[in-house]
Design a protein around this motif. Structure first.
Motif, mmCIF file in Angstrom:
data_model
loop_
_atom_site.group_PDB
_atom_site.id
_atom_site.type_symbol
_atom_site.label_atom_id
_atom_site.label_comp_id
_atom_site.label_asym_id
_atom_site.label_seq_id
_atom_site.Cartn_x
_atom_site.Cartn_y
_atom_site.Cartn_z
ATOM 1 N N ILE A 176 -5.290 2.687 -5.553
ATOM 2 C CA ILE A 176 -4.788 2.152 -4.279
ATOM 3 C C ILE A 176 -3.992 3.264 -3.590
ATOM 4 O O ILE A 176 -3.210 3.967 -4.230
ATOM 5 N N PHE A 177 -4.177 3.398 -2.290
ATOM 6 C CA PHE A 177 -3.438 4.400 -1.523
ATOM 7 C C PHE A 177 -2.134 3.826 -0.973
ATOM 8 O O PHE A 177 -1.111 4.500 -0.961
ATOM 9 N N ASP A 178 -2.172 2.576 -0.509
ATOM 10 C CA ASP A 178 -0.991 1.997 0.115
ATOM 11 C C ASP A 178 -1.036 0.475 0.016
ATOM 12 O O ASP A 178 -2.113 -0.127 0.027
ATOM 13 N N VAL A 179 0.152 -0.120 -0.087
ATOM 14 C CA VAL A 179 0.295 -1.576 -0.146
ATOM 15 C C VAL A 179 1.268 -1.990 0.940
ATOM 16 O O VAL A 179 2.394 -1.489 1.006
ATOM 17 N N ASP A 180 0.822 -2.907 1.786
ATOM 18 C CA ASP A 180 1.672 -3.362 2.882
ATOM 19 C C ASP A 180 1.593 -4.883 2.970
ATOM 20 O O ASP A 180 0.603 -5.487 2.555
ATOM 21 N N VAL A 181 2.628 -5.483 3.483
ATOM 22 C CA VAL A 181 2.646 -6.928 3.739
ATOM 23 C C VAL A 181 3.027 -7.097 5.197
ATOM 24 O O VAL A 181 4.052 -6.579 5.643
ATOM 25 N N GLN A 182 2.179 -7.812 5.936
ATOM 26 C CA GLN A 182 2.408 -7.988 7.366
ATOM 27 C C GLN A 182 2.475 -9.476 7.713
ATOM 28 O O GLN A 182 1.721 -10.277 7.162
ATOM 29 N N VAL A 183 3.358 -9.786 8.633
ATOM 30 C CA VAL A 183 3.419 -11.138 9.179
ATOM 31 C C VAL A 183 2.433 -11.197 10.340
ATOM 32 O O VAL A 183 2.513 -10.400 11.276
ATOM 33 N N ILE A 184 1.500 -12.126 10.261
ATOM 34 C CA ILE A 184 0.505 -12.302 11.314
ATOM 35 C C ILE A 184 0.933 -13.500 12.153
ATOM 36 O O ILE A 184 1.152 -14.598 11.620
ATOM 37 N N PRO A 185 1.076 -13.306 13.458
ATOM 38 C CA PRO A 185 1.554 -14.405 14.311
ATOM 39 C C PRO A 185 0.552 -15.560 14.378
ATOM 40 O O PRO A 185 -0.642 -15.390 14.132
ATOM 41 N N GLU A 186 1.063 -16.699 14.744
ATOM 42 C CA GLU A 186 0.228 -17.882 14.938
ATOM 43 C C GLU A 186 -0.875 -17.575 15.954
ATOM 44 O O GLU A 186 -0.650 -16.891 16.948
ATOM 45 N N ASN A 187 -2.072 -18.088 15.677
ATOM 46 C CA ASN A 187 -3.200 -17.914 16.587
ATOM 47 C C ASN A 187 -3.733 -19.300 16.940
ATOM 48 O O ASN A 187 -4.421 -19.927 16.135
ATOM 49 N N LEU A 188 -3.385 -19.773 18.127
ATOM 50 C CA LEU A 188 -3.783 -21.121 18.533
ATOM 51 C C LEU A 188 -5.293 -21.249 18.700
ATOM 52 O O LEU A 188 -5.862 -22.291 18.409
ATOM 53 N N LYS A 189 -5.957 -20.190 19.177
ATOM 54 C CA LYS A 189 -7.414 -20.241 19.347
ATOM 55 C C LYS A 189 -8.124 -20.473 18.021
ATOM 56 O O LYS A 189 -9.089 -21.218 17.949
ATOM 57 N N LYS A 190 -7.642 -19.814 16.982
ATOM 58 C CA LYS A 190 -8.253 -19.957 15.658
ATOM 59 C C LYS A 190 -7.630 -21.083 14.842
ATOM 60 O O LYS A 190 -8.010 -21.322 13.704
#
Length: 188
Positions: free
Chosen positions: A106-120
């Motif tokens: 593995i080169f990198d490990v990240d954790v991201q918060v993905i905003p709410e998506n009303l369309k999906k």
């Protein structure tokens, strides 16, 4: 086959932030179901790759939906083989098939918060992002409909293109500098 849990347990984080990311991903994998599937509304494992050439230029993707410059990557779609997912995403998003994995780790490990998506109809959730570093010999690519733009840029230009708050990509760029320096020293 790539085994994420085993690889994360052997992974050496670059800094304290990445160490915390690894802990979060490990906890998520051990304590959650459907970790690799979008049906897990808490979050899911995603995978991607940063692509560079021998001169140290990076191929970046301006993601249409997110309106930001990123490495290539996406959802695991149920697959626990993050390395295969990263290669699949690079093929889908850039049409690149000839990739040399610079390390089987593995080169990198990240954790991201993905905003709410009303369309999906998706609530805010986490992406537990596993990234690899690939080297290519050719500068050829094809742009998918997921991108507004794809372009080769120097490492310095890449640092300018990304958002200041994107600590994951900043960290990856620092790591790329170290890898390229090591490669250069080995050629001498």
């Amino acid at each position: 086959m790539f085994r994420l849990l085993e690889e994360l347990r052997k992974f050496s984080p670059y800094d304290e932030n990445e160490r915390k990311n690894v802990e979060k991903v490990l906890s998520f994998l051990v304590n959650s179901e459907n970790c690799y599937d979008r049906s897990n509304l808490e979050g899911h494992v995603t995978a991607g790759g940063l692509i560079c050439d021998k001169e140290g230029n990076l191929l970046l993707n301006h993601h249409k939906a997110l309106n930001m410059w990123l490495q290539f990557g996406g959802h695991s779609d149920g697959s626990g083989d993050s390395l295969s997912v990263a290669k699949r995403e690079i093929l889908e998003e850039a049409g690149i098939t000839e990739l040399k994995l610079l390390s089987d780790k593995i080169f990198d490990v990240d954790v991201q918060v993905i905003p709410e998506n009303l369309k999906k109809k998706e609530p805010q959730h986490f992406h537990y992002d596993i990234n690899f570093l690939f080297l290519v010999d050719s500068d050829k690519f094809q742009m998918s409909d997921e991108s507004d733009d794809i372009k080769w840029v120097s490492l310095e230009k890449a640092k300018i293109l990304i958002r200041p708050i994107d600590t994951g990509l900043k960290r990856m760029f620092e790591k790329v500098e170290l890898v390229l320096q090591t490669m250069k020293n080995q050629e001498m």
